[in-house]
Design a protein around this motif. Structure first.
Motif, short mmCIF file in Angstrom:
data_model
loop_
_atom_site.label_atom_id
_atom_site.label_comp_id
_atom_site.label_asym_id
_atom_site.label_seq_id
_atom_site.Cartn_x
_atom_site.Cartn_y
_atom_site.Cartn_z
N PRO A 119 12.81 5.40 11.38
CA PRO A 119 12.11 4.13 11.52
C PRO A 119 10.96 4.00 10.51
O PRO A 119 10.22 4.95 10.27
N ASP A 120 10.86 2.83 9.90
CA ASP A 120 9.72 2.45 9.09
C ASP A 120 9.12 1.21 9.73
O ASP A 120 9.86 0.37 10.26
N TYR A 121 7.81 1.09 9.69
CA TYR A 121 7.12 -0.04 10.32
C TYR A 121 6.45 -0.88 9.25
O TYR A 121 5.79 -0.34 8.35
N THR A 122 6.61 -2.18 9.35
CA THR A 122 5.95 -3.10 8.43
C THR A 122 5.21 -4.14 9.26
O THR A 122 5.82 -4.82 10.09
N THR A 123 3.92 -4.24 9.03
CA THR A 123 3.11 -5.25 9.69
C THR A 123 2.71 -6.29 8.66
O THR A 123 2.23 -5.93 7.57
N VAL A 124 2.90 -7.56 9.01
CA VAL A 124 2.52 -8.67 8.14
C VAL A 124 1.55 -9.54 8.92
O VAL A 124 1.85 -9.97 10.04
N GLN A 125 0.39 -9.79 8.32
CA GLN A 125 -0.62 -10.62 8.96
C GLN A 125 -1.01 -11.78 8.04
O GLN A 125 -1.23 -11.57 6.84
N ARG A 126 -1.08 -12.96 8.61
CA ARG A 126 -1.53 -14.14 7.86
C ARG A 126 -3.05 -14.17 7.93
O ARG A 126 -3.66 -14.06 8.99
N GLU B 146 1.39 -16.25 16.38
CA GLU B 146 0.25 -15.36 16.58
C GLU B 146 -0.42 -14.97 15.27
O GLU B 146 -1.52 -14.43 15.27
N GLY B 147 0.28 -15.18 14.17
CA GLY B 147 -0.27 -14.85 12.86
C GLY B 147 -0.07 -13.42 12.43
O GLY B 147 -0.57 -13.00 11.37
N MET B 148 0.66 -12.63 13.20
CA MET B 148 0.91 -11.24 12.84
C MET B 148 2.19 -10.76 13.51
O MET B 148 2.42 -11.03 14.69
N ILE B 149 3.01 -10.05 12.73
CA ILE B 149 4.28 -9.53 13.23
C ILE B 149 4.46 -8.11 12.70
O ILE B 149 4.16 -7.83 11.54
#
Length: 135
Positions: free
Chosen positions: A93-100, A78-81
């Motif tokens: 909780p910490d949130y990390t979003t990675v997008q190509r 999908e290009g994003m997690i």
């Protein structure tokens, strides 16, 4: 023990339980990161790195190997997690979003509770990027 101490203890246990067990809503946390450059924030970190066409897949493998970290939403295809990483003791909780974005990865790591993460997200993301660079 006085009633006040019991109430206070119950309140502390309830807050700790909520922090550890509160559900993570993908609609709230799995959003495209707005990253134009490297930025250190009181509540997290933003990074923009050239990683090549396979960068997201390689970084995904590194992140999934991190203790107490799991995928909240998204996939390499999908290009994003978005990932959730929890602290060992309290389970914050910490949130990390990675997008190509082509050959560039946009990364946004942030906390859920509080106003300052004391550099935890920065250290985590920089550790992942060092592992990515090492190869």
């Amino acid at each position: 023990m006085s009633v006040v101490l019991w109430v206070l203890l119950a309140l502390v246990v309830a807050v700790m339980g909520y922090i550890r067990l509160a559900p993570s809503d993908p609609a709230r946390w799995h959003r495209a990161p707005q990253v134009s450059g490297d930025t250190d924030l009181p509540h997290g970190v933003k990074r923009r790195v050239a990683a090549g066409p396979e960068g997201l897949a390689r970084l995904d493998a590194i992140i999934r190997a991190t203790p107490r970290t799991k995928v909240l939403a998204g996939a390499v295809a999908e290009g994003m997690i978005t990932y959730v990483s929890r602290t060992r003791w309290m389970g914050f909780p910490d949130y990390t979003t990675v997008q190509r974005d082509g050959d560039v990865l946009k990364i946004y790591g942030r906390l859920r509770f509080g106003r300052s993460d004391l550099g935890v997200n920065k250290a985590r993301v920089e550790g992942w990027l060092a592992a990515l660079e090492a190869g």
